[in-house]
Design a protein around this motif. Structure first.
Motif, PDB file in Angstrom:
ATOM      1  N   ILE A 102       0.807  -1.166  -0.027  1.00  0.00           N
ATOM      2  CA  ILE A 102       0.059   0.087  -0.167  1.00  0.00           C
ATOM      3  C   ILE A 102       0.742   1.386  -0.039  1.00  0.00           C
ATOM      4  O   ILE A 102       0.543   2.218  -0.674  1.00  0.00           O
ATOM      5  CB  ILE A 102      -0.929  -0.152   1.214  1.00  0.00           C
ATOM      6  N   SER A 103       1.997   1.008   0.607  1.00  0.00           N
ATOM      7  CA  SER A 103       3.060   2.332   0.667  1.00  0.00           C
ATOM      8  C   SER A 103       3.486   2.432  -0.773  1.00  0.00           C
ATOM      9  O   SER A 103       3.628   3.532  -1.350  1.00  0.00           O
ATOM     10  CB  SER A 103       4.158   1.929   1.531  1.00  0.00           C
ATOM     11  N   GLY A 104       3.755   1.300  -1.392  1.00  0.00           N
ATOM     12  CA  GLY A 104       4.115   1.530  -2.681  1.00  0.00           C
ATOM     13  C   GLY A 104       3.235   2.159  -3.738  1.00  0.00           C
ATOM     14  O   GLY A 104       3.641   3.279  -4.700  1.00  0.00           O
ATOM     15  N   ILE A 105       2.078   1.973  -3.562  1.00  0.00           N
ATOM     16  CA  ILE A 105       0.975   2.449  -4.492  1.00  0.00           C
ATOM     17  C   ILE A 105       0.901   3.965  -4.097  1.00  0.00           C
ATOM     18  O   ILE A 105       0.659   4.914  -4.891  1.00  0.00           O
ATOM     19  CB  ILE A 105      -0.530   1.737  -4.454  1.00  0.00           C
ATOM     20  N   ALA A 106       0.802   4.344  -2.950  1.00  0.00           N
ATOM     21  CA  ALA A 106       0.664   5.900  -2.489  1.00  0.00           C
ATOM     22  C   ALA A 106       2.056   6.492  -3.162  1.00  0.00           C
ATOM     23  O   ALA A 106       1.575   7.492  -3.513  1.00  0.00           O
ATOM     24  CB  ALA A 106       0.725   5.957  -1.158  1.00  0.00           C
TER      25      ALA A 106
END
Length: 331
Positions: A102-106
């Motif tokens: 989810i941090s990668g997507i953000a």
């Protein structure tokens, strides 16, 4: 005496020096130089996040992408051109990564925004694994591109150099490069399934699986120990979203709001038939609205049929196409 010692030290260190030079000259992980395309059978050593980032940087000045698919390799079957028919966009971009977080997507959304792109449409393909990892703790195949994550150049390369010297990777790499012959010991670090990356839209296609199923689907789906039996009971796993990950959900929400993005979140039909946790679902509703979330997890028409899967990790494009038909149906 000192000069003799220096000569011996240089002789002792020369193999290491040669290998380090080889890392930068032969670029085994395809990260030192920039590339327009990538080999189709090195999924165990190439970094999908790097590929997605580089192809975006290469082509964005020409195509000015405005529609994006985000997710792990499970999102790969949502082919960009098929999605484009639903959103009236001929060149949407598939900005996925292996074991995406989810941090990668953000950070990808912020990176795209920093390039000045409009983000008119977004499709997020989620499952529990999106919340299970942190990219800065993962190895060379999964670490996020430093140009997106903010990791320093040298720390980024240090991760790959460590892989280069560990478990005999460089031996296998040069062995195959010289003799072009696959040996069993190479299975630990080289992937010889054929996987294709499409130009421009950056789709990720499981070519070997498709060819094997086409040649003999009966034997393919009856391979011993290939698909495990699922429990008939309802699988209700514990929450996957951690408190510190809420800031990433907030970051995603803020970018989507600034860009007035038309977006949808798909909770994918994973083979394990685990339902998306109720509290995790409520977090997503809080940030993104129930009307934008489509839950296909658990026991259903897709997960009950093992022929909807390439293996226990990835479902097929036919499933993704049916899901897109449903979520983009005219109300």
């Amino acid at each position: 005496m000192l000069s003799k010692f220096s000569a011996k030290l240089c002789l002792f260190l020369s193999p290491l020096l040669i290998l380090i030079i080889g890392y930068f000259v032969f670029d085994p992980f395809k990260i030192v130089k920039t590339y327009d395309s990538y080999p189709d059978n090195f999924a165990k050593s190439l970094n999908r996040d790097r590929i997605s980032t580089q192809i975006f940087i290469n082509n964005n000045p020409k195509y000015h992408y405005k529609s994006f698919i985000f997710g792990s390799s499970r999102s790969s079957v949502f082919y960009a051109r098929n999605w484009g028919k639903h959103i009236n966009d001929a060149t949407p971009y598939h900005f996925d990564a292996s074991c995406e977080t989810i941090s990668g997507i953000a950070s990808k959304l912020k990176f795209i925004e920093s390039k000045g792109n409009q983000i008119e449409n977004a499709l997020f393909v989620f499952d529990r694994s999106i919340f299970n990892y942190e990219q800065d703790t993962l190895g060379s195949v999964f670490v996020q591109d430093y140009r997106v994550s903010g990791l320093s150049w040298w720390k980024y390369h240090l991760i790959f150099i460590n892989t280069y010297f560990s478990k005999g990777f460089f031996i296998g790499f040069y062995d195959y490069a010289i003799f072009n012959n696959f040996r069993k010991y190479m299975r630990n670090f080289l992937e010889f399934r054929k996987i294709n990356y499409t130009p421009v839209v950056n789709d990720f296609i499981f070519t070997s699986y498709i060819e094997q199923i086409k040649a003999d689907s009966i034997n393919y789906y009856n391979q011993p120990n290939f698909f495990y039996e699922r429990s008939k009971n309802k699988n209700l796993p514990s929450p996957a979203i951690k408190k510190y990950q809420l800031k990433y959900l907030q970051q995603i929400k803020e970018v989507l709001a600034r860009k007035k993005t038309n977006f949808k979140i798909v909770l994918g039909p994973t083979y394990d038939q685990n339902y998306f946790n109720k509290s995790d679902y409520e977090f997503l509703v809080r940030y993104f609205g129930k009307e934008n979330i489509y839950d296909f997890s658990g026991i259903n028409e897709y997960t009950n049929d093992k022929t909807n899967y390439y293996e226990i990790y990835h479902y097929k494009p036919v499933v993704a196409n049916q899901i897109m038909d449903k979520i983009y149906a005219t109300k």
